[in-house]
Design a protein around this motif. Structure first.
Motif, PDB file in Angstrom:
ATOM      1  N   GLY A  97      49.694  22.752   0.048  1.00  0.00           N
ATOM      2  CA  GLY A  97      48.531  21.882   0.124  1.00  0.00           C
ATOM      3  C   GLY A  97      48.707  20.558  -0.587  1.00  0.00           C
ATOM      4  N   VAL A  98      49.939  20.048  -0.615  1.00  0.00           N
ATOM      5  CA  VAL A  98      50.217  18.775  -1.273  1.00  0.00           C
ATOM      6  C   VAL A  98      49.798  17.624  -0.358  1.00  0.00           C
ATOM      7  CG1 VAL A  98      52.030  17.300  -2.236  1.00  0.00           C
ATOM      8  CG2 VAL A  98      52.131  19.786  -2.573  1.00  0.00           C
ATOM      9  N   TYR A  99      49.131  16.639  -0.942  1.00  0.00           N
ATOM     10  CA  TYR A  99      48.670  15.463  -0.191  1.00  0.00           C
ATOM     11  C   TYR A  99      49.844  14.771   0.490  1.00  0.00           C
ATOM     12  CZ  TYR A  99      47.458  10.531   0.492  1.00  0.00           C
ATOM     13  OH  TYR A  99      47.314   9.271   1.022  1.00  0.00           O
ATOM     14  N   MET A 100      49.654  14.388   1.768  1.00  0.00           N
ATOM     15  CA  MET A 100      50.678  13.648   2.501  1.00  0.00           C
ATOM     16  C   MET A 100      50.104  12.321   2.980  1.00  0.00           C
ATOM     17  SD  MET A 100      53.749  14.148   2.686  1.00  0.00           S
ATOM     18  CE  MET A 100      55.218  13.502   3.439  1.00  0.00           C
ATOM     19  N   TYR A 101      50.958  11.328   3.099  1.00  0.00           N
ATOM     20  CA  TYR A 101      50.542   9.969   3.422  1.00  0.00           C
ATOM     21  C   TYR A 101      49.947   9.881   4.834  1.00  0.00           C
ATOM     22  CZ  TYR A 101      53.930   9.588  -0.353  1.00  0.00           C
ATOM     23  OH  TYR A 101      54.619   9.777  -1.530  1.00  0.00           O
ATOM     24  N   PRO A 102      48.867   9.127   5.010  1.00  0.00           N
ATOM     25  CA  PRO A 102      48.217   9.020   6.329  1.00  0.00           C
ATOM     26  C   PRO A 102      49.133   8.472   7.419  1.00  0.00           C
ATOM     27  CG  PRO A 102      46.781   8.161   4.597  1.00  0.00           C
ATOM     28  CD  PRO A 102      48.107   8.409   3.961  1.00  0.00           C
ATOM     29  N   ASP A 103      50.076   7.600   7.047  1.00  0.00           N
ATOM     30  CA  ASP A 103      50.964   6.996   8.044  1.00  0.00           C
ATOM     31  C   ASP A 103      52.320   7.707   8.147  1.00  0.00           C
ATOM     32  OD1 ASP A 103      51.972   6.255   5.609  1.00  0.00           O
ATOM     33  OD2 ASP A 103      52.246   4.133   6.105  1.00  0.00           O
ATOM     34  N   TYR A 104      52.398   8.907   7.573  1.00  0.00           N
ATOM     35  CA  TYR A 104      53.690   9.609   7.544  1.00  0.00           C
ATOM     36  C   TYR A 104      54.248   9.875   8.943  1.00  0.00           C
ATOM     37  CZ  TYR A 104      57.152  13.277   7.073  1.00  0.00           C
ATOM     38  OH  TYR A 104      58.306  14.018   7.178  1.00  0.00           O
ATOM     39  N   ALA A 105      53.412  10.298   9.873  1.00  0.00           N
ATOM     40  CA  ALA A 105      53.889  10.615  11.225  1.00  0.00           C
ATOM     41  C   ALA A 105      54.524   9.382  11.877  1.00  0.00           C
ATOM     42  CB  ALA A 105      52.744  11.141  12.076  1.00  0.00           C
ATOM     43  N   GLN A 106      53.921   8.236  11.676  1.00  0.00           N
ATOM     44  CA  GLN A 106      54.443   6.987  12.241  1.00  0.00           C
ATOM     45  C   GLN A 106      55.784   6.615  11.612  1.00  0.00           C
ATOM     46  OE1 GLN A 106      51.769   3.664  11.718  1.00  0.00           O
ATOM     47  NE2 GLN A 106      53.369   2.145  12.117  1.00  0.00           N
ATOM     48  N   ILE A 107      55.875   6.728  10.292  1.00  0.00           N
ATOM     49  CA  ILE A 107      57.110   6.390   9.582  1.00  0.00           C
ATOM     50  C   ILE A 107      58.224   7.361   9.978  1.00  0.00           C
ATOM     51  CG2 ILE A 107      58.205   6.249   7.314  1.00  0.00           C
ATOM     52  CD1 ILE A 107      56.284   3.922   8.033  1.00  0.00           C
ATOM     53  N   LYS A 108      57.895   8.622  10.061  1.00  0.00           N
ATOM     54  CA  LYS A 108      58.879   9.623  10.484  1.00  0.00           C
ATOM     55  C   LYS A 108      59.412   9.307  11.881  1.00  0.00           C
ATOM     56  CE  LYS A 108      59.376  14.553  11.542  1.00  0.00           C
ATOM     57  NZ  LYS A 108      58.703  15.885  11.570  1.00  0.00           N
ATOM     58  N   ALA A 109      58.536   8.933  12.787  1.00  0.00           N
ATOM     59  CA  ALA A 109      58.946   8.600  14.157  1.00  0.00           C
ATOM     60  C   ALA A 109      59.910   7.414  14.162  1.00  0.00           C
ATOM     61  CB  ALA A 109      57.721   8.294  15.011  1.00  0.00           C
ATOM     62  N   SER A 110      59.671   6.423  13.318  1.00  0.00           N
ATOM     63  CA  SER A 110      60.555   5.256  13.227  1.00  0.00           C
ATOM     64  C   SER A 110      61.940   5.662  12.725  1.00  0.00           C
ATOM     65  CB  SER A 110      59.962   4.207  12.280  1.00  0.00           C
ATOM     66  OG  SER A 110      58.739   3.710  12.772  1.00  0.00           O
ATOM     67  N   VAL A 111      61.974   6.523  11.723  1.00  0.00           N
ATOM     68  CA  VAL A 111      63.248   6.996  11.181  1.00  0.00           C
ATOM     69  C   VAL A 111      64.017   7.781  12.237  1.00  0.00           C
ATOM     70  CG1 VAL A 111      64.325   8.525   9.476  1.00  0.00           C
ATOM     71  CG2 VAL A 111      62.443   7.019   8.782  1.00  0.00           C
ATOM     72  N   MET A 112      63.322   8.632  12.961  1.00  0.00           N
ATOM     73  CA  MET A 112      63.974   9.456  13.979  1.00  0.00           C
ATOM     74  C   MET A 112      64.499   8.610  15.135  1.00  0.00           C
ATOM     75  SD  MET A 112      63.937  12.370  12.593  1.00  0.00           S
ATOM     76  CE  MET A 112      64.539  13.394  13.928  1.00  0.00           C
ATOM     77  N   ASP A 113      63.797   7.543  15.455  1.00  0.00           N
ATOM     78  CA  ASP A 113      64.255   6.646  16.514  1.00  0.00           C
ATOM     79  C   ASP A 113      65.561   5.952  16.096  1.00  0.00           C
ATOM     80  OD1 ASP A 113      63.908   5.157  19.031  1.00  0.00           O
ATOM     81  OD2 ASP A 113      63.550   3.435  17.727  1.00  0.00           O
ATOM     82  N   ILE A 114      65.616   5.507  14.853  1.00  0.00           N
ATOM     83  CA  ILE A 114      66.836   4.873  14.340  1.00  0.00           C
ATOM     84  C   ILE A 114      67.979   5.877  14.306  1.00  0.00           C
ATOM     85  CG2 ILE A 114      67.886   3.923  12.236  1.00  0.00           C
ATOM     86  CD1 ILE A 114      65.137   2.524  11.768  1.00  0.00           C
ATOM     87  N   LYS A 115      67.690   7.094  13.902  1.00  0.00           N
ATOM     88  CA  LYS A 115      68.724   8.133  13.867  1.00  0.00           C
ATOM     89  C   LYS A 115      69.326   8.342  15.260  1.00  0.00           C
ATOM     90  CE  LYS A 115      69.560  13.008  12.785  1.00  0.00           C
ATOM     91  NZ  LYS A 115      70.236  13.310  14.049  1.00  0.00           N
ATOM     92  N   ALA A 116      68.490   8.380  16.281  1.00  0.00           N
ATOM     93  CA  ALA A 116      68.977   8.585  17.647  1.00  0.00           C
ATOM     94  C   ALA A 116      69.918   7.453  18.058  1.00  0.00           C
ATOM     95  CB  ALA A 116      67.802   8.687  18.605  1.00  0.00           C
ATOM     96  N   GLN A 117      69.567   6.230  17.694  1.00  0.00           N
ATOM     97  CA  GLN A 117      70.403   5.067  18.025  1.00  0.00           C
ATOM     98  C   GLN A 117      71.744   5.129  17.299  1.00  0.00           C
ATOM     99  OE1 GLN A 117      68.280   1.302  17.480  1.00  0.00           O
ATOM    100  NE2 GLN A 117      66.345   2.365  17.800  1.00  0.00           N
ATOM    101  N   VAL A 118      71.710   5.454  16.021  1.00  0.00           N
ATOM    102  CA  VAL A 118      72.927   5.487  15.216  1.00  0.00           C
ATOM    103  C   VAL A 118      73.841   6.629  15.656  1.00  0.00           C
ATOM    104  CG1 VAL A 118      73.821   5.899  12.876  1.00  0.00           C
ATOM    105  CG2 VAL A 118      71.916   4.323  13.231  1.00  0.00           C
TER     106      VAL A 118
END
Length: 308
Positions: free
Chosen positions: A153-174
């Motif tokens: 039940g640890v608080y998570m950032y409201p924009d985490y899903a968006q940031i995660k998606a950006s990281v995963m997109d870069i990973k796919a490219q690399v």
């Protein structure tokens, strides 16, 4: 009692010393630094010293100690870490004391000499040709940390899903454009895990809790993040490690790995909040903000590279 020493640890330390070294008649014990474990420098009447580590509470959820042992033994065998005397199934450890040891800081790790030493040491590790059989799958670990965060039940950032998606997109490219090879890695080379002997200026890399087979560029990116490296520092690190100046793909690979580093350790810090409280929340927040800043920087640098 000396500052920082946990009274309950003293009995464990004495028992370990008696079992491993055959005597526990130390004359001094000092608590050293560390985020999750408690490490003690022990000095005996004859002036000899050793290090004793007591694993932190809750670390059994995050660390496979048998895996850590394999990586520690490899590091000691190839001369990267100090001699190991004992490694227990619970993560307790007794090791050689590095004489006149100086723990590195972000400032000292930015010195050209230390950057070159670290690059050469990592090249030795990554080029050892060994397969430890220990996995360090960054994004699988991230998913595991997410589960722990949710369960606690640890608080998570409201924009985490968006940031995660950006990281995963870069990973796919690399992954599509860069050569990625799995080699033995330390995976957590923060500045405090680099130690230099004052006797011979030899550099050591210690604490192999997160070591395993990973993309070697991760270790370089982690040093850069932890040492707050400038672009000039980064270029020296990569040039010394690669034996040449990095090309565009190698540099993009490195920049992306910086993002992965803060992404994973943000989540790791969140898993520690139930045990270590607000300090870990602050630590996670700092890394998360830097991750977001570096996502913008990554996009900007890529645009510049494409424009050349």
């Amino acid at each position: 009692m000396a500052k920082g020493i946990v009274e309950a640890d003293l009995g464990r330390v004495k028992a370990l010393l008696e079992n491993v070294l055959g005597h526990s008649d130390y004359r001094d014990i000092q608590r050293m630094g560390g985020l999750t474990n408690r490490t003690y420098r022990v000095e005996f009447p004859d002036g000899s010293r050793c290090m004793v580590r007591i694993p932190g509470e809750g670390t059994e959820e995050l660390i496979d100690r048998s895996d850590e042992k394999v990586s520690t033994e490899l590091a000691c065998a190839i001369g990267i870490d100090a001699k190991l005397y004992y490694f227990g199934v619970d993560g307790t450890k007794v090791s050689e004391f590095i004489p006149n040891a100086v723990t590195m800081s972000a400032e000292t790790m930015r010195e050209d000499k230390r950057i070159r030493q670290a690059a050469r040491l990592l090249k030795t590790l990554h080029g050892s040709g060994e397969d430890t059989g220990v996995k360090f799958e960054v994004f699988d670990m991230a998913a595991g940390y997410e589960k722990i965060i949710e369960e606690n039940g640890v608080y998570m950032y409201p924009d985490y899903a968006q940031i995660k998606a950006s990281v995963m997109d870069i990973k796919a490219q690399v992954d599509e454009t860069c050569e990625i090879k799995k080699v033995p890695c330390h995976n957590d080379p923060l500045c405090e895990n680099w130690v230099v002997s004052g006797d011979d200026d030899r550099m050591y890399l210690i604490d192999w809790e997160y070591a395993g087979m990973n993309d070697g560029i991760w270790d370089l990116a982690d040093i850069s993040i932890e040492g707050v490296y400038t672009a000039e520092n980064d270029e020296l690190l990569l040039t010394e490690y690669l034996g040449k100046k990095p090309d565009q793909n190698e540099y993009r690979h490195f920049l992306a790995s910086k993002l992965y580093v803060d992404y994973l350790w943000t989540l790791w810090a969140k898993t520690r909040v139930p045990y270590d409280g607000q300090p870990m929340e602050y630590w996670a927040q700092e890394r998360y903000e830097r991750l977001k800043d570096n996502l913008k920087l990554f996009a900007s640098i890529l645009a510049q590279m494409k424009g050349k």
